[in-house]
Design an enzyme around this catalytic site. Structure first.
Site, short mmCIF file in Angstrom:
data_model
loop_
_atom_site.label_atom_id
_atom_site.label_comp_id
_atom_site.label_asym_id
_atom_site.label_seq_id
_atom_site.Cartn_x
_atom_site.Cartn_y
_atom_site.Cartn_z
N TYR A 34 33.74 34.67 60.40
CA TYR A 34 34.48 34.55 59.13
C TYR A 34 35.16 35.85 58.71
O TYR A 34 35.51 36.00 57.54
CB TYR A 34 33.54 34.15 57.98
CG TYR A 34 32.55 33.05 58.29
CD1 TYR A 34 32.97 31.73 58.43
CD2 TYR A 34 31.20 33.34 58.39
CE1 TYR A 34 32.04 30.72 58.68
CE2 TYR A 34 30.28 32.33 58.63
CZ TYR A 34 30.71 31.03 58.78
OH TYR A 34 29.80 30.04 59.02
N ARG B 182 28.33 36.27 61.29
CA ARG B 182 29.28 36.14 60.18
C ARG B 182 30.55 37.01 60.34
O ARG B 182 31.65 36.53 60.07
CB ARG B 182 28.60 36.43 58.83
CG ARG B 182 27.43 35.46 58.54
CD ARG B 182 26.97 35.49 57.09
NE ARG B 182 28.00 34.94 56.22
CZ ARG B 182 28.80 35.65 55.49
NH1 ARG B 182 28.69 36.96 55.46
NH2 ARG B 182 29.73 35.07 54.78
N TYR C 213 22.48 32.76 55.96
CA TYR C 213 23.35 32.46 57.10
C TYR C 213 23.29 33.60 58.13
O TYR C 213 24.28 33.93 58.76
CB TYR C 213 24.78 32.19 56.63
CG TYR C 213 24.82 31.13 55.55
CD1 TYR C 213 24.47 29.82 55.85
CD2 TYR C 213 25.15 31.43 54.23
CE1 TYR C 213 24.45 28.84 54.87
CE2 TYR C 213 25.14 30.45 53.24
CZ TYR C 213 24.80 29.16 53.56
OH TYR C 213 24.77 28.20 52.58
N CYS D 103 29.45 40.82 75.38
CA CYS D 103 30.72 40.98 76.09
C CYS D 103 31.84 40.19 75.46
O CYS D 103 32.43 39.30 76.08
CB CYS D 103 30.51 40.58 77.55
SG CYS D 103 29.27 41.61 78.31
N GLU E 229 22.59 23.38 44.00
CA GLU E 229 22.14 23.56 45.39
C GLU E 229 22.48 24.96 45.90
O GLU E 229 23.24 25.11 46.87
CB GLU E 229 22.83 22.53 46.31
CG GLU E 229 22.61 21.08 45.93
CD GLU E 229 23.51 20.13 46.73
OE1 GLU E 229 24.43 20.61 47.44
OE2 GLU E 229 23.30 18.91 46.62
N PRO E 230 21.95 26.00 45.29
CA PRO E 230 22.32 27.35 45.71
C PRO E 230 21.61 27.75 47.00
O PRO E 230 20.44 27.40 47.21
CB PRO E 230 21.82 28.21 44.55
CG PRO E 230 20.63 27.46 44.03
CD PRO E 230 20.95 25.99 44.22
N GLY E 231 22.30 28.45 47.85
CA GLY E 231 21.71 29.00 49.06
C GLY E 231 21.92 30.51 49.08
O GLY E 231 21.03 31.30 48.78
N ARG E 232 23.16 30.90 49.37
CA ARG E 232 23.49 32.30 49.55
C ARG E 232 23.07 33.18 48.37
O ARG E 232 22.52 34.27 48.56
CB ARG E 232 24.99 32.45 49.76
CG ARG E 232 25.46 33.86 50.07
CD ARG E 232 26.99 33.98 49.95
NE ARG E 232 27.69 32.89 50.55
CZ ARG E 232 28.13 32.86 51.82
NH1 ARG E 232 27.96 33.90 52.59
NH2 ARG E 232 28.75 31.79 52.28
N GLY F 280 27.42 27.29 46.22
CA GLY F 280 28.67 28.00 46.38
C GLY F 280 28.82 29.32 45.66
O GLY F 280 29.80 30.04 45.90
N1 LLP Z 1 25.28 22.30 49.20
C1 LLP Z 1 26.00 21.86 50.25
C2 LLP Z 1 26.32 20.43 50.35
C3 LLP Z 1 26.48 22.77 51.20
O1 LLP Z 1 27.21 22.33 52.22
C4 LLP Z 1 26.17 24.14 51.08
C5 LLP Z 1 26.64 25.12 52.06
C6 LLP Z 1 25.37 24.55 49.98
C7 LLP Z 1 24.96 23.60 49.07
C8 LLP Z 1 24.97 25.98 49.77
O2 LLP Z 1 26.07 26.80 49.55
P1 LLP Z 1 25.84 28.32 49.12
O3 LLP Z 1 25.21 28.32 47.75
O4 LLP Z 1 24.97 28.97 50.12
O5 LLP Z 1 27.20 28.89 49.11
N2 LLP Z 1 27.74 29.83 57.21
C9 LLP Z 1 28.64 30.15 56.12
C10 LLP Z 1 28.34 29.36 54.88
C11 LLP Z 1 28.33 27.87 55.09
C12 LLP Z 1 27.96 27.08 53.85
C13 LLP Z 1 27.74 25.65 54.19
N3 LLP Z 1 27.36 24.82 53.09
C14 LLP Z 1 28.62 31.65 55.87
O6 LLP Z 1 27.91 32.37 56.57
O7 LLP Z 1 29.33 32.15 55.01
#
Ligand code: LLP
Length: 449
Positions: A341, A337, A398, A369, A298-301, A264
């Site tokens: 969003y 995105r 994403y 379109c 659990e970092p992604g973004r 997050g």
């Molecule tokens: N852990 C869980 C259980 C999650 O559901 C998520 C993201 C993460 C970790 C990673 O979160 P992050 O660190 O990336 O914020 N498509 C959307 C974002 C959806 C996130 C879904 N869950 C966007 O483009 O903003």
């Protein structure tokens, strides 16, 4: 249907030069134009065509190490499980795997991908509100580190499957702490009304129930309150609740070894002040240091977002009475995105001349379109004649993973920069692939008489 927020003229937007200056991996070279970690992006666009995703391996690695080191400095036993959903390309996963990262997966597909990229099963956690029986079987057969269980119903399914397979499922209960992360409603996950997790008040009883179920060993608790979070306050509030729950569970005689803090952590897309990994690490340390738990993140973004961008070419500029429209060859099917969003992505020209040319307002749109196929409205940009190249910034997370082939537009090419050159990591999808797997019903397939 989603509409873009009206442009507020009172809020000044960072201009392209400011966007580049704020990103250490980007530099405008007077001769070669915009460079990503030293590699000219115009050359990639010329070689591979557009739209093309480009990721920087050095930037991704630097960010991973910064987060890992911040967590290490807390003195906690901390593990990073990259959220595969943010960008699941095997090149990204392999790079992180070589650094020792684990993975957070949300489907059997992501689990298989992570394994294919060399991430050990013992480093994989499985999140998600609706794991199918097949997915649970796969996780049990692979003997992954932990499944994050989101309901009593899921727990019962998992216990039955594990027992039938003669396996043990290590589980964490994903708890919904009823905290508003203050982010976009579509990516908030920790409010009581959201579909995610187990209500806080029910968690202790379910944990005790889990400990009695055959095939189940509860190892800890997990939470994830949302994505693109720009304040530490919601993390602090959520983790305090989780720490209190750990205390309650232990007081009731349960063993709790793991706290999974979710992902997050947000990034600045525009000029937002985002919390640092050190700031998040301090919040985690304050919440959990006294509890002697091992901590997962659990970092992604945060890891991959800033490390990627989307290259596009201007198809044409069109002036109406209302606005200047810059039509790109990238569209919402590539980067959804903004449409989904109201997300703001920096847009910068690749040419050094364009960077210093006078700017006027423009709407940057794709050719799909739908009016929602709008990347930006009222953006101050120079004249961008047909053929001009631009980069849509911070698109590493994403981005490609959310692409579709809407409007029969093939998936874009992908490249990765590293060591002063780049490699193609996915060629542009051939047009024929769009219908290659379709089968006509026999009565349509026959040649017409
Ligand atoms: N852990 C869980 C259980 C999650 O559901 C998520 C993201 C993460 C970790 C990673 O979160 P992050 O660190 O990336 O914020 N498509 C959307 C974002 C959806 C996130 C879904 N869950 C966007 O483009 O903003």
């Amino acid at each position: 249907m989603a509409t873009l927020a009206p442009v507020d003229p009172a809020i000044s937007e960072p201009d392209p030069a400011a966007l580049i200056a704020a990103r250490p991996h980007l530099r405008m070279d007077a001769r070669d134009g915009l460079l990503l970690d030293g590699v000219p992006l115009a050359a990639i666009a010329r070689d591979l065509g557009t739209p093309t995703w480009v990721y920087s391996a050095p930037t991704l690695l630097a960010r991973y190490r910064q987060l890992r080191d911040a967590m290490a400095e807390t003195g906690l036993d901390a593990h990073i499980h990259y959220a595969v959903k943010a960008n699941d390309h095997r090149a990204v996963l392999s790079l992180l795997a070589r650094e020792g990262a684990g993975a957070d997966v949300v489907s059997g597909g992501e689990l298989r991908r992570a394994r294919a990229a060399g991430i050990a099963a013992a480093q994989i956690v499985f999140s998600g509100v609706g794991k199918s029986e097949d997915e649970m079987r796969l996780a049990l057969a692979e003997n992954i580190a932990q499944l994050n269980v989101e309901s009593a119903e899921e727990l019962a399914m998992l216990s039955a499957l594990a027992t039938a397979m003669g396996r043990t499922a290590r589980i964490a209960l994903r708890v919904n702490p009823d905290i508003d992360a203050g982010t976009h409603a579509k990516i908030s996950t920790g409010r009581a009304r959201d579909k995610f997790g187990i209500p806080y008040a029910e968690a202790a009883a379910l944990y005790a129930h889990a400990a009695r179920l055959p095939g189940i060993v509860p190892v800890g608790v997990a939470t994830h309150i949302g994505s693109q979070i720009l304040s530490l306050a919601p993390f602090r509030a959520a983790y305090q609740r989780i720490a209190a729950l750990v205390g309650d569970l232990r007081a009731a005689g349960q063993s709790v070894a793991v706290v999974d803090c979710g992902g997050g952590l947000g990034i600045p897309y525009r000029d937002e002040i985002a919390p640092s990994p050190a700031g998040l690490a301090a919040v985690i340390r304050n919440a959990f240091a006294a509890l002697d738990v091992s901590v997962k993140l659990e970092p992604g973004r945060w890891l991959v977002g800033p490390a990627g961008l989307l290259l596009a070419r201007v198809v044409l500029q069109k002036q109406t009475g209302a606005a200047r429209f810059v039509v790109l060859d990238a569209a919402m099917n590539d980067l959804i995105r903004p449409a989904m969003y109201e997300a703001w992505h920096g847009i910068v020209p690749l040419s050094p001349v364009a960077l210093h040319a006078p700017c006027t307002e423009a709407d940057i749109v794709g050719p799909v379109c739908e009016t929602g196929d709008t990347f930006a409205r009222g953006r101050m940009l120079p004249d961008l004649p047909p053929g001009a190249l631009v980069a849509l910034l911070d698109a590493g997370a994403y981005g490609a993973v959310m692409s579709s082939t809407y409007n029969a537009r093939p998936l874009a090419a992908e490249a990765m920069v590293g060591g002063n050159s780049y490699a193609v990591i996915r060629p542009r999808q051939p047009i024929e692939a769009l219908w290659g797997e379709e089968i006509l019903p026999p009565w349509l397939d026959a040649p017409r008489a």
